[in-house]
Design a protein around this motif. Sequence first.
Motif, PDB file in Angstrom:
ATOM      1  N   SER A 184       0.828  -1.203   0.000  1.00 28.18           N
ATOM      2  CA  SER A 184       0.000   0.000   0.000  1.00 28.18           C
ATOM      3  C   SER A 184       0.863   1.253   0.000  1.00 28.18           C
ATOM      4  O   SER A 184       0.513   2.268  -0.627  1.00 28.18           O
ATOM      5  N   THR A 188       0.683   4.171  -2.756  1.00 30.34           N
ATOM      6  CA  THR A 188       0.464   5.563  -2.345  1.00 30.34           C
ATOM      7  C   THR A 188       1.506   6.480  -2.955  1.00 30.34           C
ATOM      8  O   THR A 188       1.185   7.573  -3.459  1.00 30.34           O
ATOM      9  N   TYR A 215      -6.871   5.004  -3.885  1.00 30.94           N
ATOM     10  CA  TYR A 215      -5.666   5.818  -3.728  1.00 30.94           C
ATOM     11  C   TYR A 215      -5.928   7.272  -4.117  1.00 30.94           C
ATOM     12  O   TYR A 215      -5.383   8.197  -3.520  1.00 30.94           O
ATOM     13  N   GLN A 218      -7.995   8.931  -1.334  1.00 28.06           N
ATOM     14  CA  GLN A 218      -7.237   9.232  -0.121  1.00 28.06           C
ATOM     15  C   GLN A 218      -6.402  10.499  -0.239  1.00 28.06           C
ATOM     16  O   GLN A 218      -5.914  11.011   0.755  1.00 28.06           O
ATOM     17  N   ASP A 219      -6.216  10.982  -1.457  1.00 24.30           N
ATOM     18  CA  ASP A 219      -5.292  12.096  -1.686  1.00 24.30           C
ATOM     19  C   ASP A 219      -5.989  13.429  -1.423  1.00 24.30           C
ATOM     20  O   ASP A 219      -6.579  14.033  -2.306  1.00 24.30           O
TER      21      ASP A 219
END
Length: 238
Positions: A184, A188, A215, A218-219
């Motif tokens: 992960s 990332t 991903y 999450q940014d």
Amino acid sequence: AILTSFFNYLCNDKRLFDVNPTARMGKRPKIPKKTEIIALEPEEVQQLFYNIDHTEGDFINSTIRRKWKSRDRAFFSILLVTGVRETALFEANMEDLFMEERYIVLTDKGNKTRRYDFDDDMADIIGRWLRRRERLLEGKTCDYLFFNLRKGLPIRLTDVTMNQILKDYTGFTDKVITCHKLRSTGGTMVYRTTHDIYKVADFLNHSNVSTSQIYAQQDSDNRKKASSLMSGIITGKQ
């Protein structure tokens, strides 16, 4: 799902039932989607390898850890730079490694075999382990690329072993870090660098790009930039 498949077999193949009883069970429960990615930050990755190199961590016997540090560094480094699942690395043999050509061939989930190239720095890390590997084997024959010793005989590594080692080395963070979390971490970093989920999907060998979508979700920096861009367009500043 397993019960449905089993009774389909009994109904269709064995003709023991006329009707699949699971068809009346109602809707299957929905599995909640993963909403958070646990990953190491760049400085935490550096701290991990500092701890490995200097034998620092939450373990009792530093002598044993020092004995295997070149293996641990090589194993965790390959996970990070390839994005491969740890099970593929557990199954790797010496014949899968091509040091002169600088690549390794690994078989990941779904029997997907891929070639993973690496640079000179990685070759140096792997080379240190190979030299140590020969000394640890003491002339014994072993095809495993990575192994442990039990009563002097080489055995394949397991996720229990490597996850515990990783936990010992990452006690400096409150995150629960496993080998899969290193995968992960790689995903990332790829997204932060490229902002391209297709590149993340390729790096992580996802068969469906939608799996990589988390991903992007999450940014927060990416969302802030998008918000600022749209705000600028609305106000005429863009």
